[in-house]
Scaffold this motif. Structure first.
Motif, PDB file in Angstrom:
ATOM      1  N   UNK A 244       0.859  -1.162   0.000  1.00 30.18           N
ATOM      2  CA  UNK A 244       0.000   0.000   0.000  1.00 30.18           C
ATOM      3  C   UNK A 244       0.905   1.223   0.000  1.00 30.18           C
ATOM      4  N   UNK A 245       0.570   2.162  -0.865  1.00 30.20           N
ATOM      5  CA  UNK A 245       1.319   3.404  -0.993  1.00 30.20           C
ATOM      6  C   UNK A 245       0.366   4.587  -0.864  1.00 30.20           C
ATOM      7  N   UNK A 246       0.792   5.605  -0.153  1.00 33.16           N
ATOM      8  CA  UNK A 246       0.054   6.873  -0.044  1.00 33.16           C
ATOM      9  C   UNK A 246       0.874   7.909  -0.803  1.00 33.16           C
ATOM     10  N   UNK A 247       0.281   8.530  -1.817  1.00 32.05           N
ATOM     11  CA  UNK A 247       1.043   9.472  -2.642  1.00 32.05           C
ATOM     12  C   UNK A 247       0.302  10.799  -2.784  1.00 32.05           C
ATOM     13  N   UNK A 248       1.053  11.901  -2.736  1.00 36.23           N
ATOM     14  CA  UNK A 248       0.438  13.216  -2.952  1.00 36.23           C
ATOM     15  C   UNK A 248       0.153  13.423  -4.436  1.00 36.23           C
ATOM     16  N   UNK A 249      -0.920  14.135  -4.716  1.00 40.36           N
ATOM     17  CA  UNK A 249      -1.288  14.414  -6.099  1.00 40.36           C
ATOM     18  C   UNK A 249      -1.085  15.876  -6.481  1.00 40.36           C
ATOM     19  N   UNK A 250      -0.871  16.725  -5.502  1.00 39.47           N
ATOM     20  CA  UNK A 250      -0.634  18.144  -5.771  1.00 39.47           C
ATOM     21  C   UNK A 250       0.870  18.374  -5.822  1.00 39.47           C
ATOM     22  N   UNK A 251       1.424  18.350  -7.032  1.00 41.56           N
ATOM     23  CA  UNK A 251       2.859  18.410  -7.238  1.00 41.56           C
ATOM     24  C   UNK A 251       3.263  19.735  -7.854  1.00 41.56           C
ATOM     25  N   UNK A 252       4.557  20.013  -7.793  1.00 44.59           N
ATOM     26  CA  UNK A 252       5.083  21.226  -8.414  1.00 44.59           C
ATOM     27  C   UNK A 252       5.172  21.037  -9.931  1.00 44.59           C
ATOM     28  N   UNK A 253       5.386  22.126 -10.660  1.00 46.13           N
ATOM     29  CA  UNK A 253       5.458  22.096 -12.119  1.00 46.13           C
ATOM     30  C   UNK A 253       6.440  21.083 -12.682  1.00 46.13           C
ATOM     31  N   UNK A 254       7.714  21.075 -12.217  1.00 41.45           N
ATOM     32  CA  UNK A 254       8.676  20.116 -12.787  1.00 41.45           C
ATOM     33  C   UNK A 254       8.279  18.657 -12.548  1.00 41.45           C
ATOM     34  N   UNK A 255       7.765  18.347 -11.355  1.00 38.64           N
ATOM     35  CA  UNK A 255       7.334  16.974 -11.077  1.00 38.64           C
ATOM     36  C   UNK A 255       6.157  16.596 -11.970  1.00 38.64           C
ATOM     37  N   UNK A 256       5.214  17.519 -12.108  1.00 38.76           N
ATOM     38  CA  UNK A 256       4.038  17.301 -12.944  1.00 38.76           C
ATOM     39  C   UNK A 256       4.451  17.029 -14.388  1.00 38.76           C
ATOM     40  N   UNK A 257       5.376  17.812 -14.895  1.00 37.89           N
ATOM     41  CA  UNK A 257       5.847  17.638 -16.275  1.00 37.89           C
ATOM     42  C   UNK A 257       6.558  16.308 -16.454  1.00 37.89           C
ATOM     43  N   UNK A 258       7.398  15.925 -15.477  1.00 38.20           N
ATOM     44  CA  UNK A 258       8.130  14.655 -15.573  1.00 38.20           C
ATOM     45  C   UNK A 258       7.160  13.475 -15.608  1.00 38.20           C
ATOM     46  N   UNK A 259       6.141  13.498 -14.747  1.00 34.01           N
ATOM     47  CA  UNK A 259       5.179  12.403 -14.731  1.00 34.01           C
ATOM     48  C   UNK A 259       4.347  12.386 -16.009  1.00 34.01           C
ATOM     49  N   UNK A 260       4.014  13.564 -16.532  1.00 35.18           N
ATOM     50  CA  UNK A 260       3.268  13.635 -17.783  1.00 35.18           C
ATOM     51  C   UNK A 260       4.027  13.004 -18.931  1.00 35.18           C
ATOM     52  N   UNK A 261       5.357  13.037 -18.874  1.00 37.74           N
ATOM     53  CA  UNK A 261       6.185  12.476 -19.929  1.00 37.74           C
ATOM     54  C   UNK A 261       6.188  10.960 -19.989  1.00 37.74           C
ATOM     55  N   UNK A 262       5.739  10.295 -18.919  1.00 36.76           N
ATOM     56  CA  UNK A 262       5.734   8.829 -18.936  1.00 36.76           C
ATOM     57  C   UNK A 262       4.346   8.251 -19.233  1.00 36.76           C
TER      58      UNK A 262
END
Length: 102
Positions: free
Chosen positions: A1-19
Protein backbone atom coordinates in the motif's frame (compact mmCIF):
# COMPACT_ATOMS: atom_id res chain seq x y z
CA UNK A 1 0.00 0.00 0.00
CA UNK A 2 1.32 3.40 -0.99
CA UNK A 3 0.05 6.87 -0.04
CA UNK A 4 1.04 9.47 -2.64
CA UNK A 5 0.44 13.22 -2.95
CA UNK A 6 -1.29 14.41 -6.10
CA UNK A 7 -0.63 18.14 -5.77
CA UNK A 8 2.86 18.41 -7.24
CA UNK A 9 5.08 21.23 -8.41
CA UNK A 10 5.46 22.10 -12.12
CA UNK A 11 8.68 20.12 -12.79
CA UNK A 12 7.33 16.97 -11.08
CA UNK A 13 4.04 17.30 -12.94
CA UNK A 14 5.85 17.64 -16.27
CA UNK A 15 8.13 14.66 -15.57
CA UNK A 16 5.18 12.40 -14.73
CA UNK A 17 3.27 13.63 -17.78
CA UNK A 18 6.18 12.48 -19.93
CA UNK A 19 5.73 8.83 -18.94
CA UNK A 20 2.01 8.64 -19.68
CA UNK A 21 0.70 6.95 -22.81
CA UNK A 22 -0.79 9.05 -25.61
CA UNK A 23 -4.24 7.84 -24.55
CA UNK A 24 -3.65 8.97 -20.94
CA UNK A 25 -2.34 12.36 -22.07
CA UNK A 26 -5.42 12.83 -24.26
CA UNK A 27 -7.66 11.92 -21.31
CA UNK A 28 -5.83 14.40 -19.09
CA UNK A 29 -6.48 17.18 -21.60
CA UNK A 30 -10.24 16.58 -21.34
CA UNK A 31 -10.38 17.70 -17.69
CA UNK A 32 -12.08 21.07 -17.37
CA UNK A 33 -10.09 22.22 -14.33
CA UNK A 34 -6.30 22.38 -14.40
CA UNK A 35 -6.10 21.06 -10.80
CA UNK A 36 -8.00 17.91 -11.81
CA UNK A 37 -5.78 17.42 -14.88
CA UNK A 38 -2.63 17.72 -12.76
CA UNK A 39 -3.99 15.29 -10.17
CA UNK A 40 -4.87 12.74 -12.88
CA UNK A 41 -1.36 13.04 -14.35
CA UNK A 42 0.23 12.65 -10.91
CA UNK A 43 -1.89 9.61 -10.04
CA UNK A 44 -1.30 7.80 -13.33
CA UNK A 45 2.38 8.77 -13.34
CA UNK A 46 2.97 7.45 -9.81
CA UNK A 47 1.00 4.31 -10.68
CA UNK A 48 3.27 3.75 -13.69
CA UNK A 49 6.39 4.33 -11.58
CA UNK A 50 5.34 1.79 -8.96
CA UNK A 51 4.14 -0.78 -11.50
CA UNK A 52 7.41 -0.37 -13.39
CA UNK A 53 9.31 -1.10 -10.18
CA UNK A 54 7.27 -4.22 -9.45
CA UNK A 55 7.54 -5.45 -13.04
CA UNK A 56 11.18 -4.48 -13.64
CA UNK A 57 10.41 -2.20 -16.61
CA UNK A 58 10.53 1.52 -17.28
CA UNK A 59 7.33 3.34 -16.23
CA UNK A 60 6.62 4.40 -19.83
CA UNK A 61 6.81 0.73 -20.88
CA UNK A 62 4.02 -0.39 -18.54
CA UNK A 63 1.13 -1.48 -20.75
CA UNK A 64 -2.18 -0.47 -19.22
CA UNK A 65 -5.63 -1.28 -20.43
CA UNK A 66 -9.07 -0.43 -19.05
CA UNK A 67 -11.82 -2.67 -17.85
CA UNK A 68 -15.44 -1.76 -18.44
CA UNK A 69 -16.16 1.27 -16.29
CA UNK A 70 -12.68 2.70 -16.83
CA UNK A 71 -10.75 0.86 -14.10
CA UNK A 72 -7.12 0.52 -15.22
CA UNK A 73 -5.53 -2.93 -15.40
CA UNK A 74 -2.34 -4.41 -16.77
CA UNK A 75 -2.46 -5.55 -20.36
CA UNK A 76 -1.30 -9.15 -20.78
CA UNK A 77 1.52 -9.76 -18.33
CA UNK A 78 3.39 -12.85 -17.18
CA UNK A 79 3.23 -11.37 -13.68
CA UNK A 80 0.07 -12.04 -11.67
CA UNK A 81 0.13 -8.48 -10.32
CA UNK A 82 -3.09 -6.71 -9.45
CA UNK A 83 -3.55 -3.14 -8.28
CA UNK A 84 -6.10 -0.57 -7.29
CA UNK A 85 -5.96 3.20 -7.04
CA UNK A 86 -8.26 5.37 -4.97
CA UNK A 87 -8.03 9.12 -4.66
CA UNK A 88 -9.65 11.95 -2.77
CA UNK A 89 -8.61 15.55 -3.07
CA UNK A 90 -4.83 15.80 -3.18
CA UNK A 91 -4.05 12.25 -2.00
CA UNK A 92 -4.15 8.81 -3.56
CA UNK A 93 -3.79 5.31 -2.15
CA UNK A 94 -2.31 2.64 -4.39
CA UNK A 95 -2.49 -1.01 -3.41
CA UNK A 96 -0.70 -3.94 -5.08
CA UNK A 97 -1.04 -7.69 -4.67
CA UNK A 98 -0.04 -10.83 -6.48
CA UNK A 99 -2.52 -13.56 -7.24
CA UNK A 100 -5.65 -11.78 -5.98
CA UNK A 101 -7.95 -8.93 -6.88
CA UNK A 102 -8.09 -5.85 -4.74
Amino acid sequence: MWRVPLDLSGPEDEALGGILSARERARALRFHFDRDRRRFVAGRGRLRQLLGGYLGVLPAEVELDERPGGKPCLRASAEDLRFNLSHSGGLALLAFARGREL
